[in-house]
Write an enzyme that holds these catalytic residues in place. Structure first.
Site, short mmCIF file in Angstrom:
data_model
loop_
_atom_site.label_atom_id
_atom_site.label_comp_id
_atom_site.label_asym_id
_atom_site.label_seq_id
_atom_site.Cartn_x
_atom_site.Cartn_y
_atom_site.Cartn_z
N CYS A 116 -4.50 -8.61 -3.67
CA CYS A 116 -5.11 -7.43 -4.29
C CYS A 116 -4.15 -7.00 -5.40
CB CYS A 116 -5.42 -6.33 -3.27
SG CYS A 116 -4.00 -5.59 -2.44
N THR A 157 -1.52 -4.98 -5.34
CA THR A 157 -0.13 -5.01 -4.86
C THR A 157 0.08 -5.95 -3.68
OG1 THR A 157 -0.64 -3.23 -3.34
CG2 THR A 157 0.26 -2.58 -5.50
N HIS A 175 13.06 -16.45 17.91
CA HIS A 175 12.02 -15.75 17.13
C HIS A 175 10.70 -15.69 17.89
CE1 HIS A 175 14.89 -15.65 13.94
NE2 HIS A 175 15.01 -16.97 13.98
C1 RB5 Z 1 -7.25 -1.43 -6.58
O1 RB5 Z 1 -7.18 -0.62 -7.70
C2 RB5 Z 1 -5.92 -1.39 -5.83
O2 RB5 Z 1 -5.76 -0.18 -5.21
C3 RB5 Z 1 -5.84 -2.54 -4.85
O3 RB5 Z 1 -5.98 -3.74 -5.53
C4 RB5 Z 1 -4.55 -2.67 -4.06
O4 RB5 Z 1 -3.45 -2.67 -4.89
C5 RB5 Z 1 -4.42 -1.80 -2.88
O5 RB5 Z 1 -3.45 -1.86 -2.12
#
Ligand code: RB5
Length: 155
Positions: A65, A67, A133
């Site tokens: 996504c 991040t 682990h």
């Molecule tokens: C989308 O704008 C963004 O919030 C998503 O891609 C992600 O970074 C969420 O954690």
């Protein structure tokens, strides 16, 4: 290896590059979407890939996504998933070697495609070390079991 991949709208281009890269390396890739640039909700795709991994439909998962955070948090709600956000190869190596993570997540707004390829390659080339682990991973699994028991008791 059969790899399930999923993403939100922020990661369409990077996902396409990762699919090509994985196929070049001889892996089978199942794409769980999204394939649209329209704004969407990352938990939907995080859950799809997580369920594919837990059911055995895919051996490992990759989630992207903006991040890597939201989509990995969503995936980690599925019992049996250990998803880790990795923005560089060292963490990717440790996530496999020590944590036996079964989903790799990263951010399309954080890493470029060449770094993402290094992260993915390191992830796929690293085996879980087991040994001391394994006990720690078992303790994580025990937390999940307690959650299920507590939920059953409340009902
Ligand atoms: C989308 O704008 C963004 O919030 C998503 O891609 C992600 O970074 C969420 O954690």
């Amino acid at each position: 290896m059969k790899i399930g991949i999923g993403n939100d709208h922020s990661a369409l281009e990077l996902k396409a590059e990762m699919i090509d890269f994985l196929k070049e390396k001889g892996h089978e890739v199942v794409d769980y979407g999204t394939d649209s640039p329209a704004s969407c909700d990352y938990p939907v795709y995080g859950e799809r890939v997580a369920r594919a991994v837990v059911s055995g439909e895919a051996e490992q998962g990759i989630l992207i996504c903006g991040t890597g955070l939201g989509i990995s948090i969503a995936a980690n709600k599925v019992k049996g998933i250990r998803a880790a956000v990795c923005s560089e190869p060292f963490t990717a190596k440790m996530a496999r070697a020590h944590n036996d993570c079964n989903i790799l997540a990263f951010g399309a707004r954080v890493v470029g495609s060449e770094l993402a390829k290094m992260i993915v390659e390191t992830w796929l080339d690293t085996e879980f070390e087991g040994g001391r682990h394994q006990k720690r991973v078992d303790l994580i699994t025990a937390i999940e079991a307690r959650e299920t028991e507590e939920k059953a008791e409340r009902m």
